[in-house]
Design an enzyme around this catalytic site. Structure first.
Site, short mmCIF file in Angstrom:
data_model
loop_
_atom_site.label_atom_id
_atom_site.label_comp_id
_atom_site.label_asym_id
_atom_site.label_seq_id
_atom_site.Cartn_x
_atom_site.Cartn_y
_atom_site.Cartn_z
N HIS A 195 0.94 -1.16 0.08
CA HIS A 195 -0.14 -0.06 0.01
C HIS A 195 0.88 1.25 -0.01
O HIS A 195 1.80 1.25 0.77
CB HIS A 195 -0.94 0.00 1.20
CG HIS A 195 -1.92 -0.99 1.15
ND1 HIS A 195 -3.11 -0.71 0.53
CD2 HIS A 195 -2.08 -2.24 1.63
CE1 HIS A 195 -4.01 -1.80 0.69
NE2 HIS A 195 -3.20 -2.79 1.39
N LYS B 137 23.52 -20.51 5.88
CA LYS B 137 24.43 -21.76 5.32
C LYS B 137 24.35 -21.47 3.85
O LYS B 137 23.34 -20.71 3.23
CB LYS B 137 23.45 -22.98 5.68
CG LYS B 137 23.69 -23.60 7.12
CD LYS B 137 23.20 -25.00 7.34
CE LYS B 137 23.54 -25.46 8.59
NZ LYS B 137 23.10 -26.99 8.95
N THR C 226 13.04 -9.86 3.06
CA THR C 226 13.05 -8.48 2.44
C THR C 226 13.87 -8.19 1.30
O THR C 226 13.81 -7.33 0.69
CB THR C 226 13.13 -7.47 3.46
OG1 THR C 226 14.60 -7.59 4.21
CG2 THR C 226 12.00 -7.64 4.42
N LYS C 227 15.00 -9.13 0.96
CA LYS C 227 16.00 -9.09 -0.02
C LYS C 227 16.21 -10.30 -0.41
O LYS C 227 15.88 -11.17 -0.02
CB LYS C 227 17.33 -8.55 0.67
CG LYS C 227 17.19 -7.16 1.30
CD LYS C 227 18.60 -6.94 1.95
CE LYS C 227 18.84 -5.67 2.62
NZ LYS C 227 20.18 -4.88 3.18
#
Length: 205
Positions: free
Chosen positions: A123, A193, A175-176
């Site tokens: 949003h 890992k 988020t990445k």
């Protein structure tokens, strides 16, 4: 008029598209007539594909939806292609109570465990003089590449790519982008890992 021509006509007419979108998605609730009448006319799935009875299919012909060969969407999951297409490859399983909001592309042999959220939508919020729900949305596609495993209760945010044979540990917030052959965990998720081809072992970072 063929179904493909009708879909093209809808997408080329912003006013008509807005009306149909409102009919299908207003008040954020799925319509029985969309799931059982409209969707069978427009959507074709791969052989052996299964969508469980209690799945909430909030999808319309405005954007593409496809489920590949021998793939399964489990009970109580929610799929919404209102603002972006949803493409799911073959031999992929969408676990119980998962939510997928397009634009999302999922590859082959992917595992989504229970309660996983993939949302290609955000949003807009920048104008503090307006309520957030009146500011519209922006989208960025999520891509889950082949052989990935997204463990239970994980969240993948808009614009993220999960690489081939990568693993997202349970409860992570991603988020990445996640490189191929790595395992990420945490909030925000970080690499813990990675697979070492020389030793053929997963090495802790």
């Amino acid at each position: 008029m063929s179904l493909s021509n009708l879909k093209q006509k809808i997408n080329q007419n912003p006013r008509l598209k807005k009306i149909i979108h409102r009919m299908m998605f207003d008040n954020a609730r799925p319509r029985w007539w969309v799931k059982h009448i409209i969707n069978p006319l427009f959507f074709r799935h791969g052989k052996g594909a299964i969508i469980r009875h209690q799945t909430i299919m909030n999808v319309s012909p405005i954007n593409k939806f496809y489920l590949g060969v021998n793939s399964t969407i489990e009970e109580y999951s929610v799929l919404d292609n209102g603002v972006g297409e949803i493409i799911i490859g073959s031999h992929t399983r969408i676990g119980l109570r998962s939510t997928i909001i397009g634009p999302v592309q999922i590859g082959n042999h992917v595992i989504l465990a229970q309660n996983v959220v993939l949302s290609g939508l955000n949003h807009n919020y920048e104008d503090i003089s307006l309520p957030i729900h009146l500011q519209g949305v922006n989208v960025a596609p999520i891509i889950i590449e082949d052989n990935a495993w997204i463990a239970a209760n994980s969240i993948i945010t808009a614009g993220v790519t999960i690489g081939k044979h990568a693993i997202v540990a349970g409860g992570s917030v991603v988020t990445k982008n996640v490189p191929p052959h790595t395992i990420v965990a945490g909030n925000p998720a970080k690499i813990i890992k990675e697979y070492e081809s020389e030793s053929q072992k997963w090495i802790r970072i």
